[in-house]
Design a protein around this motif. Structure first.
Motif, PDB file in Angstrom:
ATOM      1  N   TYR A  29       0.880  -1.155  -0.079  1.00 55.25           N
ATOM      2  CA  TYR A  29       0.034   0.054  -0.010  1.00 55.25           C
ATOM      3  C   TYR A  29       0.849   1.192  -0.023  1.00 55.25           C
ATOM      4  O   TYR A  29       1.013   1.692   0.930  1.00 55.25           O
ATOM      5  N   LEU A  30       1.254   1.554  -1.181  1.00 54.68           N
ATOM      6  CA  LEU A  30       2.373   2.643  -1.519  1.00 54.68           C
ATOM      7  C   LEU A  30       1.784   3.939  -1.947  1.00 54.68           C
ATOM      8  O   LEU A  30       0.807   3.921  -2.804  1.00 54.68           O
ATOM      9  N   HIS A  31       2.364   5.048  -1.254  1.00 57.51           N
ATOM     10  CA  HIS A  31       1.859   6.395  -1.981  1.00 57.51           C
ATOM     11  C   HIS A  31       2.493   6.561  -3.382  1.00 57.51           C
ATOM     12  O   HIS A  31       3.723   6.080  -3.596  1.00 57.51           O
ATOM     13  N   ASP A  32       1.716   6.999  -4.411  1.00 59.42           N
ATOM     14  CA  ASP A  32       2.151   7.061  -5.585  1.00 59.42           C
ATOM     15  C   ASP A  32       2.892   8.402  -5.678  1.00 59.42           C
ATOM     16  O   ASP A  32       2.538   9.567  -6.488  1.00 59.42           O
ATOM     17  N   ASP A  33       4.116   8.612  -5.277  1.00 59.20           N
ATOM     18  CA  ASP A  33       4.941   9.578  -5.332  1.00 59.20           C
ATOM     19  C   ASP A  33       6.328   9.147  -4.897  1.00 59.20           C
ATOM     20  O   ASP A  33       6.447   7.920  -4.651  1.00 59.20           O
ATOM     21  N   ASP A  34       7.385  10.223  -4.939  1.00 67.76           N
ATOM     22  CA  ASP A  34       8.730   9.827  -4.815  1.00 67.76           C
ATOM     23  C   ASP A  34       9.244  10.195  -3.359  1.00 67.76           C
ATOM     24  O   ASP A  34      10.308  10.155  -2.944  1.00 67.76           O
ATOM     25  N   LYS A  35       8.410  10.713  -2.662  1.00 64.69           N
ATOM     26  CA  LYS A  35       8.639  11.015  -1.008  1.00 64.69           C
ATOM     27  C   LYS A  35       9.214   9.838  -0.306  1.00 64.69           C
ATOM     28  O   LYS A  35       8.449   8.719  -0.398  1.00 64.69           O
ATOM     29  N   ILE A  36      10.276   9.928   0.303  1.00 68.40           N
ATOM     30  CA  ILE A  36      10.869   8.942   1.171  1.00 68.40           C
ATOM     31  C   ILE A  36       9.921   8.784   2.433  1.00 68.40           C
ATOM     32  O   ILE A  36       9.716  10.067   3.082  1.00 68.40           O
ATOM     33  N   ARG A  37       9.312   7.779   3.008  1.00 70.12           N
ATOM     34  CA  ARG A  37       8.366   7.816   3.997  1.00 70.12           C
ATOM     35  C   ARG A  37       8.863   6.774   4.953  1.00 70.12           C
ATOM     36  O   ARG A  37       9.444   5.865   4.394  1.00 70.12           O
ATOM     37  N   PRO A  38       8.319   6.869   6.156  1.00 65.43           N
ATOM     38  CA  PRO A  38       8.355   5.769   7.240  1.00 65.43           C
ATOM     39  C   PRO A  38       7.616   4.498   6.631  1.00 65.43           C
ATOM     40  O   PRO A  38       6.747   4.679   5.940  1.00 65.43           O
ATOM     41  N   CYS A  39       7.957   3.520   7.106  1.00 64.36           N
ATOM     42  CA  CYS A  39       7.382   2.182   6.548  1.00 64.36           C
ATOM     43  C   CYS A  39       6.768   1.440   7.827  1.00 64.36           C
ATOM     44  O   CYS A  39       7.274   1.419   8.781  1.00 64.36           O
ATOM     45  N   MET A  40       5.696   0.875   7.413  1.00 67.26           N
ATOM     46  CA  MET A  40       4.805  -0.045   8.369  1.00 67.26           C
ATOM     47  C   MET A  40       4.751  -1.361   7.919  1.00 67.26           C
ATOM     48  O   MET A  40       4.490  -1.529   6.578  1.00 67.26           O
ATOM     49  N   LEU A  41       5.281  -2.369   8.503  1.00 65.65           N
ATOM     50  CA  LEU A  41       5.063  -3.947   8.054  1.00 65.65           C
ATOM     51  C   LEU A  41       3.787  -4.532   9.028  1.00 65.65           C
ATOM     52  O   LEU A  41       4.299  -4.712  10.233  1.00 65.65           O
ATOM     53  N   VAL A  42       2.750  -5.030   8.585  1.00 64.94           N
ATOM     54  CA  VAL A  42       1.630  -5.196   9.268  1.00 64.94           C
ATOM     55  C   VAL A  42       1.740  -6.833   9.161  1.00 64.94           C
ATOM     56  O   VAL A  42       1.803  -7.806   8.147  1.00 64.94           O
ATOM     57  N   VAL A  43       1.648  -7.383  10.549  1.00 67.29           N
ATOM     58  CA  VAL A  43       1.682  -9.033  10.741  1.00 67.29           C
ATOM     59  C   VAL A  43       0.376  -9.225  11.207  1.00 67.29           C
ATOM     60  O   VAL A  43       0.485  -9.308  12.451  1.00 67.29           O
ATOM     61  N   PRO A  44      -0.663  -9.941  10.506  1.00 65.61           N
ATOM     62  CA  PRO A  44      -1.974 -10.305  11.161  1.00 65.61           C
ATOM     63  C   PRO A  44      -1.804 -11.587  12.005  1.00 65.61           C
ATOM     64  O   PRO A  44      -0.737 -12.287  11.838  1.00 65.61           O
ATOM     65  N   GLY A  45      -2.573 -11.712  12.916  1.00 66.85           N
ATOM     66  CA  GLY A  45      -2.695 -12.856  13.695  1.00 66.85           C
ATOM     67  C   GLY A  45      -3.513 -14.056  12.960  1.00 66.85           C
ATOM     68  O   GLY A  45      -3.824 -13.918  11.727  1.00 66.85           O
ATOM     69  N   GLY A  46      -3.785 -14.967  13.877  1.00 66.88           N
ATOM     70  CA  GLY A  46      -4.607 -16.088  13.240  1.00 66.88           C
ATOM     71  C   GLY A  46      -4.062 -17.518  14.102  1.00 66.88           C
ATOM     72  O   GLY A  46      -4.363 -18.704  13.461  1.00 66.88           O
ATOM     73  N   GLY A  47      -3.388 -17.416  15.319  1.00 68.41           N
ATOM     74  CA  GLY A  47      -3.315 -18.466  15.853  1.00 68.41           C
ATOM     75  C   GLY A  47      -1.882 -19.394  15.531  1.00 68.41           C
ATOM     76  O   GLY A  47      -2.013 -20.551  15.659  1.00 68.41           O
ATOM     77  N   TYR A  48      -1.440 -18.800  14.398  1.00 70.38           N
ATOM     78  CA  TYR A  48      -0.294 -19.523  13.497  1.00 70.38           C
ATOM     79  C   TYR A  48      -0.961 -20.538  12.830  1.00 70.38           C
ATOM     80  O   TYR A  48      -0.400 -21.707  12.248  1.00 70.38           O
ATOM     81  N   CYS A  49      -2.504 -20.581  12.876  1.00 72.09           N
ATOM     82  CA  CYS A  49      -3.163 -21.498  11.865  1.00 72.09           C
ATOM     83  C   CYS A  49      -3.528 -20.870  10.665  1.00 72.09           C
ATOM     84  O   CYS A  49      -3.607 -21.482   9.668  1.00 72.09           O
ATOM     85  N   MET A  50      -3.817 -19.475  10.436  1.00 71.30           N
ATOM     86  CA  MET A  50      -3.956 -18.778   9.334  1.00 71.30           C
ATOM     87  C   MET A  50      -3.748 -17.321   9.565  1.00 71.30           C
ATOM     88  O   MET A  50      -3.046 -16.941  10.722  1.00 71.30           O
ATOM     89  N   VAL A  51      -3.639 -16.544   8.471  1.00 74.64           N
ATOM     90  CA  VAL A  51      -3.289 -14.926   8.670  1.00 74.64           C
ATOM     91  C   VAL A  51      -4.591 -14.490   8.279  1.00 74.64           C
ATOM     92  O   VAL A  51      -4.835 -14.247   7.160  1.00 74.64           O
ATOM     93  N   CYS A  52      -5.042 -13.836   9.474  1.00 70.54           N
ATOM     94  CA  CYS A  52      -6.795 -13.136   9.324  1.00 70.54           C
ATOM     95  C   CYS A  52      -6.603 -11.803   8.594  1.00 70.54           C
ATOM     96  O   CYS A  52      -5.724 -10.823   9.058  1.00 70.54           O
ATOM     97  N   ASN A  53      -7.280 -11.764   7.711  1.00 74.34           N
ATOM     98  CA  ASN A  53      -7.474 -10.388   7.018  1.00 74.34           C
ATOM     99  C   ASN A  53      -7.950  -9.144   7.691  1.00 74.34           C
ATOM    100  O   ASN A  53      -7.556  -8.032   7.454  1.00 74.34           O
ATOM    101  N   VAL A  54      -8.683  -9.490   8.856  1.00 70.93           N
ATOM    102  CA  VAL A  54      -9.237  -8.521   9.715  1.00 70.93           C
ATOM    103  C   VAL A  54      -8.241  -7.650  10.454  1.00 70.93           C
ATOM    104  O   VAL A  54      -8.171  -6.439  10.676  1.00 70.93           O
ATOM    105  N   GLU A  55      -6.850  -8.279  10.515  1.00 66.43           N
ATOM    106  CA  GLU A  55      -5.821  -7.536  10.982  1.00 66.43           C
ATOM    107  C   GLU A  55      -4.954  -7.079   9.788  1.00 66.43           C
ATOM    108  O   GLU A  55      -3.559  -6.940  10.167  1.00 66.43           O
ATOM    109  N   GLY A  56      -5.051  -7.300   8.511  1.00 65.39           N
ATOM    110  CA  GLY A  56      -4.320  -7.026   7.559  1.00 65.39           C
ATOM    111  C   GLY A  56      -4.639  -5.425   6.843  1.00 65.39           C
ATOM    112  O   GLY A  56      -3.994  -4.543   7.331  1.00 65.39           O
ATOM    113  N   GLU A  57      -5.647  -5.583   5.983  1.00 69.34           N
ATOM    114  CA  GLU A  57      -5.822  -4.308   5.180  1.00 69.34           C
ATOM    115  C   GLU A  57      -6.479  -3.082   6.152  1.00 69.34           C
ATOM    116  O   GLU A  57      -6.024  -1.956   5.909  1.00 69.34           O
ATOM    117  N   PRO A  58      -7.006  -3.528   7.060  1.00 72.64           N
ATOM    118  CA  PRO A  58      -7.705  -2.512   7.938  1.00 72.64           C
ATOM    119  C   PRO A  58      -6.585  -1.726   8.686  1.00 72.64           C
ATOM    120  O   PRO A  58      -6.479  -0.590   8.809  1.00 72.64           O
TER     121      PRO A  58
END
Length: 344
Positions: A29-58
């Motif tokens: 999910y990147l801004h469409d420009d050349d500005k250098i920005r801070p980075c966030m890496l999202v790691v959703p949960g799911g009990g190590y059984c799945m990767v839940c999207n409720v904790e991804g894109e939101p």
């Protein structure tokens, strides 16, 4: 917004036995420009059984709106709980951090302002890299030149301990049902914090009925003892898995379900009896969970007749938005904290 999906492992580098063709990846999910920005890496949960999207894109939307360039990591999990994950998820997260830093010019991110945010078991994974980053060598010498230590972390209702207050199913998926004492100690992260652990924002609800609140308390206390900058919030009410507790979550708008790729592949193999080492009991549990029957036939839900009413005035309904209005403040609180440590 620029969105794309990229695998983080090259051919021949990734060989988890129960992957079924899945390869861990990041979604941007990147801004469409050349500005250098801070980075966030999202790691959703799911009990190590799945990767839940409720904790991804939101979560990604919030960070993107704060001006960050954002990635969601879909890491290795095992819905069948048949092949202990061991260090594979930690290797995935370590590789993702190095991969993003190695491509910082292309992604327009500041390599010194990389924050990770993990929820539930994803919080355990994030706390694992924060405490064990020095243990993880990358098989790619070029990527190994880049640090895998996050600059800061955000933990949302995290699994932390393998001890008394553990979420047993997360730990079982990670290390199996007969782990060694050394493995349990290694993944009991309140015991692994050092003064070099990155600064951390951690929150949970006291009423969490899935992961006991003692998990976040133990980690916060370990951070305090080691003089690691941190913020800790325990909200009095709320169930597990509230994510960002905003309107997107209440209406079920979690974005595209790309985080479920490995689960989909695994379930198809369970259905076809080609999955790895799956017990009959687990096979039947998954068939009932995903299909509602043991034949794997998707059925339309039966129509339910509405019950008769006694015409009494209905009790006032309190919406989730009202009920958890305080929990919904955590992204704002975290935004101020990130600014205070110069990560935003």
């Amino acid at each position: 917004m620029i969105s794309f999906q990229e695998k983080i492992w090259k051919d021949g580098e990734y060989n988890y036995e129960a992957a079924y063709g899945f390869v861990p990846n990041i979604y941007s999910y990147l801004h469409d420009d050349d500005k250098i920005r801070p980075c966030m890496l999202v790691v959703p949960g799911g009990g190590y059984c799945m990767v839940c999207n409720v904790e991804g894109e939101p979560m990604a939307r919030i960070s993107y709106a704060d001006g960050m360039n954002v990635f969601v990591l879909t890491y290795t999990t095992d819905i069948t709980m048949s092949v202990p994950l061991k260090l594979q998820p930690l290797n995935d997260l370590s590789r993702a951090i190095r991969y993003i830093r190695a491509n910082s010019e292309r992604f327009h991110i500041d390599v010194n302002k990389l924050t990770i945010v993990g929820s539930s078991a994803g919080g355990h994974l994030c706390a694992s890299i924060c405490t064990h980053y020095a243990d993880i060598e990358d098989c790619d010498p070029e990527l190994n030149r880049f640090s895998n230590r996050p600059d800061s972390s955000i933990l949302c209702y995290p699994v932390i301990t393998s001890g008394e207050f553990t979420h047993i199913y997360s730990i079982q998926a990670l290390v199996g049902t007969e782990p060694s004492k050394e493995e349990l100690e290694y993944f009991s992260l309140e015991k692994q914090v050092t003064p070099d652990t990155p600064p951390c924002f951690v929150w949970q609800t006291v009423e969490d009925d899935l992961v006991p609140v003692e998990n976040s308390m133990l980690y916060a206390e370990a951070l305090r003892k080691n003089a690691v900058p941190y913020a800790y919030y325990a909200f009095p009410h709320g169930r597990h898995g509230l994510s960002v507790a905003n309107e997107d979550v209440w209406k079920g708008d979690f974005g595209a379900p790309y985080t479920f790729e490995q689960v989909d592949r695994a379930i198809e193999n369970v259905k076809n009896n080609t999955a790895v080492n799956v017990s009959q009991k687990r096979h039947d549990e998954l068939m009932m969970q995903f299909f509602g029957n043991l034949e794997g036939i998707k059925k339309e839900p039966e129509k339910q007749e509405l019950p008769e009413t006694d015409n009494k005035p209905a009790e006032p309904v309190i919406s989730d938005a009202e009920k958890y209005a305080d929990v919904a403040m955590w992204p704002s609180l975290c935004r101020h904290w990130l600014k205070s440590i110069n990560m935003l």
